[in-house]
Scaffold this active site. Structure first.
Site, PDB file in Angstrom:
ATOM      1  N   PRO A   1       1.356  -1.480  -0.155  1.00  0.00           N
ATOM      2  CA  PRO A   1      -0.181   0.350   0.581  1.00  0.00           C
ATOM      3  C   PRO A   1       1.080   1.172  -0.203  1.00  0.00           C
ATOM      4  CG  PRO A   1       0.155  -1.181   2.032  1.00  0.00           C
ATOM      5  CD  PRO A   1       0.543  -1.526   1.619  1.00  0.00           C
ATOM      6  N   GLU A   2       0.150   2.315  -0.905  1.00  0.00           N
ATOM      7  CA  GLU A   2       1.101   3.693  -1.042  1.00  0.00           C
ATOM      8  C   GLU A   2      -0.069   4.216  -0.713  1.00  0.00           C
ATOM      9  OE1 GLU A   2       3.627   4.426  -4.081  1.00  0.00           O
ATOM     10  OE2 GLU A   2       3.338   1.796  -5.304  1.00  0.00           O
TER      11      GLU A   2
END
Length: 274
Positions: A2-3
């Site tokens: 996840p960014e």
DNA sequence: CGGGCGGCCTGGAGGC
DNA sequence: TGCCTCCAGGCCGCCC
């Protein structure tokens, strides 16, 4: 995995679903995360407090609790936070269950255990070793080309690696660094300090655009990523270079290439990125 | 000191 | 079917 767009998507769901709820129980099923958990300390710190609101800084979720305490969660590569019923089937690798009363709970699961979960005081956020030196949020004021130019001055490392430095800009990971460079037409191997100021304007705008579009799509789901209600993102359908080695560039019809920089894959179009 | 690399983990994909 | 290798969205510590 996840960014920024993925973590922000999770944050929005959590804000809607668990803000205002009280923590009534805690079960640590496996303390072996990147930062080992101390179940007794965590129990003492969390149970009885309510979740006032859910914030985000870079890729960290900040669950602000009553009494000026903060539960900090980082999803690492494969972590996820899920709102569930207490009697729902437990996903494998569920390491922490936070009971919220009324039969609901927040679950942290993470197969690779690269994630983190720890509790601090609100006043410690600014000075915390993991939170204190994070750079500006790219979708907020204070992040602009001027800042990037200033930070990049004399930096010789490749611009791709520069963009992954969290002190330069918060929340940008491998996917969005590649996608922003593509949209800006900048070659990933270009030395950060040797990009003209006008090009930084373009790159800064491209970064904001790609992050905003991804956020609008609920993030990118390549394999594991789901939001806190189990929904996938859709931005994987709009990726122009990431994961597209050997495919045709949509703009110039050239072939997307994959190279390795600092041990990580970079995808780019040799025709469009100079 | 800046910057590159290996390591932390597990699981899925693909080759043989 | 099974075994092996490679690869993965993050981050940090160690090394030169």
């Amino acid at each position: 995995m996840p960014e920024l767009p993925e973590v922000e998507t999770v944050r929005r769901v959590l804000e809607k679903r668990i803000a205002g709820r009280r923590i009534v129980g805690l079960e640590v099923r496996d303390p072996r995360l990147r930062t080992p958990l101390d179940p007794a300390a965590l129990h003492a710190a969390l149970v009885g407090r309510s979740i006032v609101h859910v914030a985000r800084r870079s890729k960290y979720l900040l669950l602000h609790l009553s009494g000026d305490r903060v539960l900090v969660v980082h999803l690492g590569m494969t972590g996820n936070l899920r709102v569930a019923r207490g009697d729902d089937v437990l996903e494998p690798h569920t390491h922490v269950r936070i009971a919220l009363g009324g039969g609901e709970e927040l679950r942290y699961a993470d197969p690779r255990r690269f994630g983190m979960l720890f509790e601090i005081g609100q006043a410690e956020i600014a000075s915390h070793p993991r939170l204190g030196s994070i750079g500006p949020e790219p979708l907020e004021p204070g992040f602009d080309a001027q800042w990037l130019v200033q930070r990049a001055a004399l930096v010789r490392k490749p611009i791709k690696n520069f963009l992954l430095d969290g002190r330069v800009v918060a929340g940008v990971g491998n996917i969005y660094a590649c996608e922003a460079l593509y949209r800006a037409g900048v070659h990933p191997r270009r030395a950060a300090g040797r990009l003209a100021a006008e090009r930084w304007q373009v790159l800064c705008a491209a970064l904001r655009t790609v992050l905003s579009l991804a956020l609008r799509d609920g993030g990118t789901t390549l394999q594991d990523y789901r939001d806190a209600e189990g929904r996938s993102g859709a931005f994987q359908l709009r990726l122009r270079v990431y994961g597209r080695e050997g495919h045709r560039c949509r703009r110039c019809r050239g072939t997307i290439r994959r190279i390795v920089q600092a041990g990580r894959s970079t995808f780019y179009c040799p025709g469009c990125q100079r």
